[in-house]
Design a protein around this motif. Structure first.
Motif, PDB file in Angstrom:
ATOM      1  N   LEU A  46       0.828  -1.203   0.000  1.00 42.99           N
ATOM      2  CA  LEU A  46       0.000   0.000   0.000  1.00 42.99           C
ATOM      3  C   LEU A  46       0.868   1.261   0.000  1.00 42.99           C
ATOM      4  CD1 LEU A  46      -2.849  -0.958   2.522  1.00 42.99           C
ATOM      5  CD2 LEU A  46      -3.098  -0.561   0.063  1.00 42.99           C
ATOM      6  N   SER A  47       1.943   1.211   0.777  1.00 40.63           N
ATOM      7  CA  SER A  47       2.863   2.343   0.826  1.00 40.63           C
ATOM      8  C   SER A  47       3.539   2.550  -0.529  1.00 40.63           C
ATOM      9  CB  SER A  47       3.921   2.108   1.910  1.00 40.63           C
ATOM     10  OG  SER A  47       4.864   3.162   1.933  1.00 40.63           O
ATOM     11  N   CYS A 254      -4.040  -4.385  15.843  1.00 46.65           N
ATOM     12  CA  CYS A 254      -2.918  -3.547  15.409  1.00 46.65           C
ATOM     13  C   CYS A 254      -2.777  -3.570  13.890  1.00 46.65           C
ATOM     14  CB  CYS A 254      -1.623  -4.018  16.059  1.00 46.65           C
ATOM     15  SG  CYS A 254      -1.540  -3.738  17.846  1.00 46.65           S
ATOM     16  N   SER A 255      -2.993  -4.745  13.310  1.00 47.33           N
ATOM     17  CA  SER A 255      -2.898  -4.879  11.855  1.00 47.33           C
ATOM     18  C   SER A 255      -3.975  -4.042  11.171  1.00 47.33           C
ATOM     19  CB  SER A 255      -3.047  -6.341  11.444  1.00 47.33           C
ATOM     20  OG  SER A 255      -2.005  -7.129  11.988  1.00 47.33           O
ATOM     21  N   GLU A 260      -5.709   0.567   8.008  1.00 49.65           N
ATOM     22  CA  GLU A 260      -6.567   1.753   7.898  1.00 49.65           C
ATOM     23  C   GLU A 260      -5.742   2.987   7.543  1.00 49.65           C
ATOM     24  OE1 GLU A 260     -10.478   1.429  10.705  1.00 49.65           O
ATOM     25  OE2 GLU A 260      -8.565   1.639  11.749  1.00 49.65           O
ATOM     26  N   ALA A 261      -4.583   3.124   8.188  1.00 51.70           N
ATOM     27  CA  ALA A 261      -3.711   4.265   7.903  1.00 51.70           C
ATOM     28  C   ALA A 261      -3.193   4.199   6.468  1.00 51.70           C
ATOM     29  CB  ALA A 261      -2.539   4.291   8.891  1.00 51.70           C
ATOM     30  N   PHE A 267      -6.157   6.580  -0.272  1.00 50.59           N
ATOM     31  CA  PHE A 267      -7.393   7.253  -0.668  1.00 50.59           C
ATOM     32  C   PHE A 267      -7.106   8.707  -1.046  1.00 50.59           C
ATOM     33  CE2 PHE A 267     -11.354   9.557   0.032  1.00 50.59           C
ATOM     34  CZ  PHE A 267     -12.279   8.749  -0.619  1.00 50.59           C
ATOM     35  N   ARG A 268      -6.270   9.378  -0.259  1.00 51.69           N
ATOM     36  CA  ARG A 268      -5.913  10.769  -0.567  1.00 51.69           C
ATOM     37  C   ARG A 268      -5.165  10.857  -1.894  1.00 51.69           C
ATOM     38  NH1 ARG A 268      -4.568  10.944   5.056  1.00 51.69           N
ATOM     39  NH2 ARG A 268      -2.358  10.828   4.519  1.00 51.69           N
ATOM     40  N   CYS A 269      -4.280   9.886  -2.134  1.00 48.36           N
ATOM     41  CA  CYS A 269      -3.538   9.861  -3.398  1.00 48.36           C
ATOM     42  C   CYS A 269      -4.484   9.639  -4.583  1.00 48.36           C
ATOM     43  CB  CYS A 269      -2.476   8.759  -3.375  1.00 48.36           C
ATOM     44  SG  CYS A 269      -1.087   9.060  -2.251  1.00 48.36           S
ATOM     45  N   LEU A 270      -5.450   8.727  -4.413  1.00 46.50           N
ATOM     46  CA  LEU A 270      -6.421   8.467  -5.475  1.00 46.50           C
ATOM     47  C   LEU A 270      -7.273   9.698  -5.754  1.00 46.50           C
ATOM     48  CD1 LEU A 270      -7.616   4.880  -4.433  1.00 46.50           C
ATOM     49  CD2 LEU A 270      -6.360   5.471  -6.513  1.00 46.50           C
ATOM     50  N   LEU A 271      -7.626  10.401  -4.685  1.00 48.41           N
ATOM     51  CA  LEU A 271      -8.439  11.607  -4.841  1.00 48.41           C
ATOM     52  C   LEU A 271      -7.662  12.678  -5.592  1.00 48.41           C
ATOM     53  CD1 LEU A 271     -11.296  12.424  -4.029  1.00 48.41           C
ATOM     54  CD2 LEU A 271     -10.338  13.454  -1.960  1.00 48.41           C
TER      55      LEU A 271
END
Length: 283
Positions: A46-47, A254-255, A260-261, A267-271
């Motif tokens: 994801l990162s 924790c996972s 979620e983070a 999500f911000r990158c996609l937006l």
């Protein structure tokens, strides 16, 4: 899946950007193909995906790209990519909603176990029912992602456009296709089925097991380990190993927080990616 981008000659100012993106795409593909479906590898992916979208922003916002795409035929291609960005945002939102609900279920179960309530059995049952329902929702999301994957996989063999335009569009499509694949992996990891056969899990190489004579099953996925522990807790006549279940729930919690983070950042990158595509179509 989209085919690998051919090596072509690009303007000197654009070529390093495209080469960087292509290199990052290949690195992320390699990482994904060799990683299990645990939260740690998903977080890394994801990162990496978020970083890729940051790199594609540099390409999309460059003056050369905007000049190259400032033609009617090219705008149609951008509109297609723009439409796909909506599907990606929807998938990301669905994944976030699923994690939020799962986190609440985990917290409720932790509370029941911590207080040793008489409702432990009902809490375990409620969690397993949630998992069953979640699998149905995930199956629906996977079907939608499969349709999206097919759209992004189309080749641009009918387009009589400049190679500079072609490379930009193909990079956009390959990034979209990789994002779809990443969401597929995430959804599969969150829907590891609890069954005695584990056939699907074995095929996906997400879980490995010891021999049938052994009591402990080795599950390389936080969701799966909780399911196994809860099934033993719920069905076994032996003394309940509540502490082990609590530890596995803590690990899963924790996972979920980490995922979620990671999804929030993506999500911000996609937006932002969608905004940039819209700007390309703005006169």
């Amino acid at each position: 899946m989209a085919q690998p981008v051919r090596s072509i000659s690009l303007p000197s100012r654009l070529n390093p950007i495209s080469q960087k993106i292509e290199s990052e795409l290949n690195k992320l593909r390699t990482c994904r193909s060799s990683s299990p479906l645990g939260s740690e590898s998903l977080l890394i992916n994801l990162s990496g995906l978020a970083e890729l979208f940051n790199s594609i922003e540099e390409l999309v916002q460059s003056q050369l790209t905007q000049q190259a795409l400032n033609h009617q035929q090219c705008k149609a291609l951008v509109e297609e990519t723009l439409e796909g960005s909506v599907w990606l945002l929807d998938s990301c939102g669905n994944a976030r909603d699923l994690l939020l609900t799962m986190k609440q279920q985990v917290q409720d179960l932790q509370s029941a176990l911590r207080r040793k309530k008489s409702s432990i059995d009902s809490s375990v049952h409620a969690y397993l029912c949630f998992r069953k329902k979640a699998k149905k929702n995930v199956a629906k999301s996977l079907r939608e992602l499969k349709k999206t994957e097919t759209r992004f996989g189309c080749l641009l063999h009918l387009l009589d456009v400049d190679y500079n335009v072609l490379i930009v569009i193909k990079l956009l499509r390959e990034l979209s296709a990789l994002t779809v694949s990443m969401f597929q992996s995430l959804f599969v990891s969150l829907s590891i089925p609890v069954t005695t056969r584990w056939s699907l899990v074995s095929k996906l190489k997400a879980v490995t097991f010891a021999t049938a004579s052994e009591k402990e099953q080795k599950v390389h996925n936080e969701v799966g380990t909780v399911d196994v522990a809860l099934c033993s807790l719920h069905k076994s006549d032996a003394k309940m190993d509540v502490k082990k279940v609590q530890l596995r729930l803590e690990t899963l919690g924790c996972s979920i927080t980490g995922l979620e983070a990671g999804l929030e950042r993506l999500f911000r990158c996609l937006l932002q990616h969608r905004v940039s595509l819209l700007n390309l179509l703005t006169p």
